[in-house]
Design a protein around this motif. Structure first.
Motif, short mmCIF file in Angstrom:
data_model
loop_
_atom_site.label_atom_id
_atom_site.label_comp_id
_atom_site.label_asym_id
_atom_site.label_seq_id
_atom_site.Cartn_x
_atom_site.Cartn_y
_atom_site.Cartn_z
N TYR A 94 6.41 1.80 29.51
CA TYR A 94 7.07 0.49 29.59
C TYR A 94 7.61 -0.01 28.25
N ASN A 95 7.43 0.82 27.22
CA ASN A 95 7.92 0.44 25.91
C ASN A 95 7.36 -0.93 25.49
N THR A 96 6.11 -1.12 25.78
CA THR A 96 5.46 -2.41 25.47
C THR A 96 4.03 -2.16 25.00
N ARG A 136 -6.69 -4.29 18.38
CA ARG A 136 -5.78 -4.39 17.23
C ARG A 136 -5.54 -3.03 16.58
N GLU A 137 -6.55 -2.17 16.65
CA GLU A 137 -6.42 -0.84 16.03
C GLU A 137 -5.18 -0.11 16.51
N ALA A 138 -4.86 -0.32 17.80
CA ALA A 138 -3.70 0.40 18.35
C ALA A 138 -2.55 -0.55 18.66
N GLY A 139 -2.68 -1.78 18.22
CA GLY A 139 -1.59 -2.75 18.41
C GLY A 139 -1.41 -3.21 19.84
N VAL A 140 -2.41 -3.04 20.70
CA VAL A 140 -2.27 -3.49 22.10
C VAL A 140 -2.52 -4.99 22.17
N LEU A 141 -1.70 -5.66 23.02
CA LEU A 141 -1.82 -7.12 23.15
C LEU A 141 -2.28 -7.48 24.56
N PRO A 142 -3.59 -7.48 24.79
CA PRO A 142 -4.04 -7.81 26.14
C PRO A 142 -4.04 -9.31 26.40
N ARG A 143 -3.72 -9.69 27.65
CA ARG A 143 -3.93 -11.08 28.07
C ARG A 143 -5.06 -11.02 29.09
N ALA A 169 -6.01 -13.21 35.43
CA ALA A 169 -5.43 -12.59 36.64
C ALA A 169 -3.95 -12.33 36.41
N LEU A 170 -3.49 -11.20 36.93
CA LEU A 170 -2.09 -10.81 36.76
C LEU A 170 -1.16 -11.81 37.44
N GLU A 171 -0.09 -12.14 36.75
CA GLU A 171 0.93 -13.04 37.31
C GLU A 171 2.13 -12.20 37.73
N PRO A 172 2.89 -12.66 38.75
CA PRO A 172 4.06 -11.90 39.16
C PRO A 172 4.98 -11.61 37.96
N GLY A 173 5.46 -10.40 37.87
CA GLY A 173 6.35 -10.02 36.78
C GLY A 173 5.64 -9.25 35.67
N GLU A 174 4.33 -9.32 35.63
CA GLU A 174 3.60 -8.55 34.61
C GLU A 174 3.35 -7.15 35.17
N PRO A 175 3.84 -6.12 34.47
CA PRO A 175 3.82 -4.79 35.11
C PRO A 175 2.51 -4.00 35.01
N VAL A 176 1.71 -4.27 33.95
CA VAL A 176 0.56 -3.38 33.74
C VAL A 176 -0.76 -4.16 33.78
N SER A 177 -1.71 -3.63 34.52
CA SER A 177 -3.05 -4.23 34.51
C SER A 177 -4.07 -3.17 34.12
N LEU A 178 -5.17 -3.68 33.59
CA LEU A 178 -6.25 -2.77 33.17
C LEU A 178 -7.57 -3.27 33.77
#
Lengths: 471, 232
Positions: free
Chosen positions: B81-83, B100-107, B110-119
């Motif tokens: 996703y280039n994100t 932060r070590e890998a620059g990932v920005l988690p929120r 609960a996933l909102e419509p339009g957010e493509p990736v969940s973990l």
């Protein structure tokens, strides 16, 4: 849905005349058993599993009073409201009441045979509710104004092009052409996603109910049932009393049989167990959950000689292996349940008078019993229903007279052999020049479709005796 | 209506039942033994799980520690996703990851419509099915399993069990300590349908892709072997 099993023969003739549909059925009749057989062969102890689950289900039905009470107690403890419905009309009214109490207009519905049985969609739509089926197959047939042709793949009678044409007609597609199946699925995904997000009530079925903890098991590949169970603020689970199993592992043992027998998979994508409404700490899930338990004559079946039919797990394997179903398709049966399981269940849930043709829609080949994961002796049950038809004088008088005559002759073997010998000899004399008969008295059904070959002159028994004398 | 229906149904069921008492019923049930499970595709539990994940049309990766798990996640979402953004439930195990070590920005939420990736961080995994098991709740909202385009699931190798019977044993141990979860979800692949002409299409309603990261002391050869066995 409205039942029209009484016109089975007309429906079947019509279905046989549609070549395109017959070609699809022929293909499915070859393809689906192969998938099932490969999955079963891959599971080393399938027979042992089948036998184990049968014993568990038998035990559950033998002690249903205990398990039903335990299930209800646990379901209530989990925060559900539990409703009991004697009939399909009762279930429909209960569901409508719940929707109206919440002023709900939009309903997202997962695949559920029980609500097909009760005709819930029509009932809710008559009350001006916007009910949308969300299983792709069910959505397609809802858009087409049709009924399911198969209990697992409700729209398998439709070609991709027919579905494309349907969407072109029903959806606002702009410039999009939906050139391939991926695009068609993507279109349905988009439409249904919006509906899921706005729905006020979700309605699903249950593949099993677990007595020990009050969970209900939901098995899907699409995940639509889970979206119905999780997004709308109110969830209604419509199911029936015989779905109850003692423990969670009994439900997943049954799942092993179900997925292999239904689609030839070793596992479905989503197998979910739902207990009730959202908990205090939860950030999503329904605020209110209802479980509606339907009887609709199942308790009568429980007390009858047809009790084994309650062990059916709705996998559709008997349909996929039935030569009649594969010839005439699901719609000909005029009932929610079709194929061998439907031919037993429909008369039991409605009446033999209304559906007397169905137990006769059987060649007694026995394939359904061979593949039934619940080990239900379907050909025996069909034979018993035919017997009941004769006893209750539902069978046409000429058939009953014919059967009586045959019974009398079968009890007098010497006379039987002599008469058949004379008959075959006369047929041989009458037809030996032409080699076949275009018409024969009492065999109009046969000769309307094909010629009857002239017998060689001797009956099987006469030839058998002659050969034994020679040796 | 439902009260009279209830009484009628219970009465008819009671008349048709065997009339055994609870102790007898429990003894009969025990005597039925346990169901046979599907055989694992190979002798090693980790490899078997990974083979089944791949057969279920999932993808898989290994991570021996949390840093590697974060790096694997970062690479995966950037590649697809280039994100570096994703949504994760409020699971303390995910909150403790060195994002932060890998620059990932988690929120977190609960996933909102339009957010493509969940973990998600699974509670269990089942080798027999090639499935992960999540519980709905604050730590893993249901929307995160169902509404994303791409669902990534981490699971500890210590939480991998052989079959469904073992899974229920572990789930009972958990629910003895915690409240019964609203939902127990066995997830074995991306959302799929074969409702049109029997053709298998992924992304019917839910995730189009499903990626599993197995955490812990798992030999790298397990994944290589799984790929070679599961390859069509």
């Amino acid at each position: 849905m409205e039942q029209h099993s009484d016109t089975f023969l007309e429906n079947a003739s019509k279905a046989l005349g549609n070549k395109a549909q017959a070609d699809i059925r022929d293909l499915l009749g070859l393809f689906t058993p192969l998938l099932r057989n490969a999955a079963v062969d891959n599971f080393e102890h399938f027979e042992a599993l089948r036998h184990h689950v049968k014993r568990v289900r038998q035990h559950s039905l033998d002690n249903l009073d205990h398990y039903l009470a335990t299930y209800e107690q646990q379901a209530l403890k989990n925060g559900n409201r539990v409703h009991f419905a004697n009939s399909g009309d009762d279930l429909n009214s209960i569901v409508l009441d719940i929707c109206q109490q919440h002023n709900a207009q939009r309903i997202a519905k997962g695949k559920s045979m029980i609500t097909e049985e009760t005709g819930l969609n029509d009932f809710l739509q008559r009350a001006n509710l916007d009910v949308m089926e969300t299983d792709l197959g069910e959505y397609i047939i809802q858009q087409a104004g049709e009924t399911p042709s198969h209990i697992v793949g409700p729209a398998l009678h439709k070609s991709a092009d027919e579905v494309r044409q349907l969407f072109l007609q029903k959806h606002d597609l702009g410039e999009r052409e939906l050139d391939n199946t991926e695009d068609i699925v993507g279109e349905a995904r988009q439409i249904l996603r919006e509906h899921f997000l706005k729905a006020q009530v979700g309605i699903i079925g249950a593949n099993a109910l677990v007595a020990e903890d009050g969970y209900s098991m939901l098995v899907t590949n699409e995940g639509n049932g889970d979206l119905c169970a999780n997004l709308p603020p109110v969830l209604i689970i419509c199911t029936s009393v015989e779905r109850i199993l003692p423990r969670a592992e009994d439900a997943t043992a049954m799942l092993r049989l179900l997925v292999r027998s239904a689609t030839g998979q070793s596992q479905t994508c989503y197998t979910s167990f739902y207990s009730g409404p959202r908990r205090e700490q939860d950030v999503d899930g329904p605020l209110e959950t209802h479980i509606v338990l339907l009887d609709n004559r199942r308790t009568e079946i429980l007390a009858s000689d047809y009790r084994e039919m309650l062990q059916c797990i709705r996998c559709g394997a008997c349909l996929n292996h039935c030569p009649i179903y594969n010839s005439v398709g699901g719609h000909a049966y005029g009932s929610v349940y079709m194929g061998p399981m439907g031919s037993v269940l429909t008369p039991l849930l409605s009446s033999l008078e209304e559906s007397n043709a169905l137990p006769n829609a059987c060649t007694s080949c026995g394939r359904c019993a061979e593949v039934c994961p619940a080990e239900i002796p379907l050909p025996d049950l069909l034979r018993d229903l035919r017997h009941q038809e004769t006893v209750e004088k539902i069978t046409a008088p000429r058939w009953r007279i014919g059967l009586k005559l045959h019974t009398w002759l079968a009890r007098n073997p010497r006379l039987y052999h002599w008469l058949t010998g004379v008959g075959i000899h006369l047929l041989h004399l009458a037809g030996r020049k032409r080699g076949s008969f275009r018409k024969l008295p009492l065999a109009g059904g046969w000769t309307s479709q094909r010629d009857f070959p002239t017998p060689q002159g001797k009956t099987f028994m006469q030839q058998y005796r002659a050969q034994r004398k020679q040796s | 209506m439902t009260d009279s229906s209830r009484a009628g149904i219970f009465s008819r069921v009671r008349q048709a039942s065997a009339g055994a008492d609870s102790a007898e019923i429990a003894a009969q049930l025990r005597s039925l033994g346990r169901a046979p499970a599907a055989a694992l595709p190979c002798a090693d539990l980790y490899t078997s799980f990974l083979i089944n994940v791949l057969k279920n049309h999932g993808t898989a990766d290994l991570a021996s520690n949390r840093s590697e798990a974060v790096t694997a996640t970062s690479k995966y979402i950037y590649q697809h996703y280039n994100t570096h953004r994703l949504v994760a439930g409020n699971d303390p195990r995910l909150a403790a990851m060195p994002w932060r070590e890998a620059g990932v920005l988690p929120r977190f939420g609960a996933l909102e419509p339009g957010e493509p990736v969940s973990l998600s961080y699974a509670r269990l995994a089942v080798a027999e099915l090639g499935a992960v098991v999540t519980f709905t709740g604050k730590a893993n909202p249901a929307a995160n399993n169902l509404l994303a385009e791409n669902h990534i699931v981490m699971v500890d190798c210590m939480d991998l069990v052989v079959d469904m019977e073992a899974a229920w044993e572990r789930i009972r141990q958990i629910t003895d300590q915690e409240q019964r979860p609203r939902g127990v979800n066995f997830i074995a692949g991306p959302s799929s349908t074969a409702d049109i002409e029997g053709k298998q299409i992924y992304g019917a309603h839910g995730p189009r892709q499903w990626h599993v990261i197995l955490l812990g002391d798992v030999p790298a050869t397990a994944l290589q072997e799984a790929r070679s066995i599961a390859a069509p």
